[in-house]
Design a protein around this motif. Sequence first.
Motif, PDB file in Angstrom:
ATOM      1  N   PHE A 240       0.834  -1.204   0.000  1.00  0.00           N
ATOM      2  CA  PHE A 240       0.000   0.000   0.000  1.00  0.00           C
ATOM      3  C   PHE A 240       0.869   1.254   0.000  1.00  0.00           C
ATOM      4  N   PHE A 244       0.504   3.980  -2.888  1.00  0.00           N
ATOM      5  CA  PHE A 244      -0.035   5.296  -2.528  1.00  0.00           C
ATOM      6  C   PHE A 244       1.014   6.383  -2.737  1.00  0.00           C
ATOM      7  N   CYS A 305      -6.911   8.002  -0.138  1.00  0.00           N
ATOM      8  CA  CYS A 305      -6.801   7.553  -1.525  1.00  0.00           C
ATOM      9  C   CYS A 305      -7.810   8.281  -2.413  1.00  0.00           C
ATOM     10  N   GLN A 308      -6.727  11.910  -3.034  1.00  0.00           N
ATOM     11  CA  GLN A 308      -5.629  12.032  -3.996  1.00  0.00           C
ATOM     12  C   GLN A 308      -6.100  11.752  -5.422  1.00  0.00           C
ATOM     13  N   PHE A 344      -1.091  10.395   5.709  1.00  0.00           N
ATOM     14  CA  PHE A 344      -0.913   8.966   5.451  1.00  0.00           C
ATOM     15  C   PHE A 344      -0.063   8.249   6.500  1.00  0.00           C
ATOM     16  N   VAL A 402      -2.740   5.337  -7.383  1.00  0.00           N
ATOM     17  CA  VAL A 402      -3.370   5.394  -6.067  1.00  0.00           C
ATOM     18  C   VAL A 402      -4.600   4.491  -6.015  1.00  0.00           C
ATOM     19  N   ALA A 405      -3.587   1.263  -4.877  1.00  0.00           N
ATOM     20  CA  ALA A 405      -3.385   1.254  -3.427  1.00  0.00           C
ATOM     21  C   ALA A 405      -4.705   1.036  -2.700  1.00  0.00           C
ATOM     22  N   LEU A 406      -5.736   1.727  -3.138  1.00  0.00           N
ATOM     23  CA  LEU A 406      -7.055   1.567  -2.536  1.00  0.00           C
ATOM     24  C   LEU A 406      -7.540   0.122  -2.653  1.00  0.00           C
TER      25      LEU A 406
END
Length: 422
Positions: A240, A244, A305, A308, A344, A402, A405-406
Amino acid sequence: MTLKPSEQTDSSTADAGKATPQPAPEKAVGPAAQRRLFLNLALANFSVGFGAFVVIAILPPLASDLGISPATAGWTMTAYAIAYAIGSPIGVAMTGRVDRRTVLTGGLAMFGVGGLMAALAPSLVTVLGARVVMAIGAGVVTPVAASVAIGLVSAMERGRALAYVFGGLTLAQAIGIPAGAWLGYTLGWRGTFLVAALLTLSSAALLRVRLPIGLVVPITTLRALAQALQRPDLAVALLFTVLFMGGVWTLYTFFGPFFEYRLGIGGTGLGVLLLVFGIGAVFGNALGGRLTDRIGPDRTLALLCLAQMILMPVLTLFPFGGGSGGIAGAALLVLLRSLAGWSFMVPQQARLAALEPDLAPILFALNAAAIYVAASLGSLAGGAVLADAGFGPIGPVGAAIVLLALASLPVARRLAARQQLS
């Protein structure tokens, strides 16, 4: 009493990656002594943070002086990031039995020497080599400073201690990088590296005098590092960070050239925008802590997330007008993006510590390494987009990273649940 490194733990404890808790030296126990040590540890983090990230502010003059493109100049951040990502967890593990004062002052000294090398470098290749030296030195400073801070306080005070020490990195963003922008356009990029070197060497000298020897801290080993890397739930949780921050760094690496191109600003204007970014970093760190306490780390990270994914495309695709109106609009977007980015760290660290408290020190080192992996990948991705398509698509590309990442958050939760059942 001052403890000798050999008295900190027996061989069986070291192999397990832990140290038997013992009283810290009397010199470091008192509140006044703790505050002085925390201040010096924060200064150490500020020094390496300034030297590490100031290249973001001085890419334009560095590129111009060396006769290279901004995308090529971005390798000064990429090389540092790669070296840090590889060297930090290995360096922390291999120096686990070495006295903390020696590790910290040695790491800072190496960083300072690298800064001097960069200031005198005749070519890009030499600058890249100097950045690698700086990264290897910095790779042990921040994780070891955190372990020293934890070792000086009770379990109930660890959050405060870490916030104090890591505050140096935040201030490096809030104050150091804008100051670096001014220095870069006033003294030149070489003068900026020289200032970074002198600041770091001064910090090393202060720690050499004020940090006692024989501090008892949890000992990290290569065995603990291997144990952490073999856990799928921990690997995905660390992924992650890569995704991210990788998305964030696609644009952040090229902040200077981007705003020079879009707004036609010079060093002063760029310094103002970077100061706004730094202010967002300070408040974002506090915001991340509050959100984590209220809604939990996973939900906080998911919210960041989403923020961004909206802000990055808007920032690179928004048609800024000229004059003060354009700068004001850019400053607002930069502030919001910085808040979402710097919120974060607290939820991610809380998430990692909750997954495996016994491996928290090595997980923090790996998380720091993951940030620099992200910086290198983000710099490469942003440079590739910039070279092929200009600045506009960088924001959407970062948002897409990103999004990955989510998507990793529910995967990590499922793997953690399986780990608990096994």
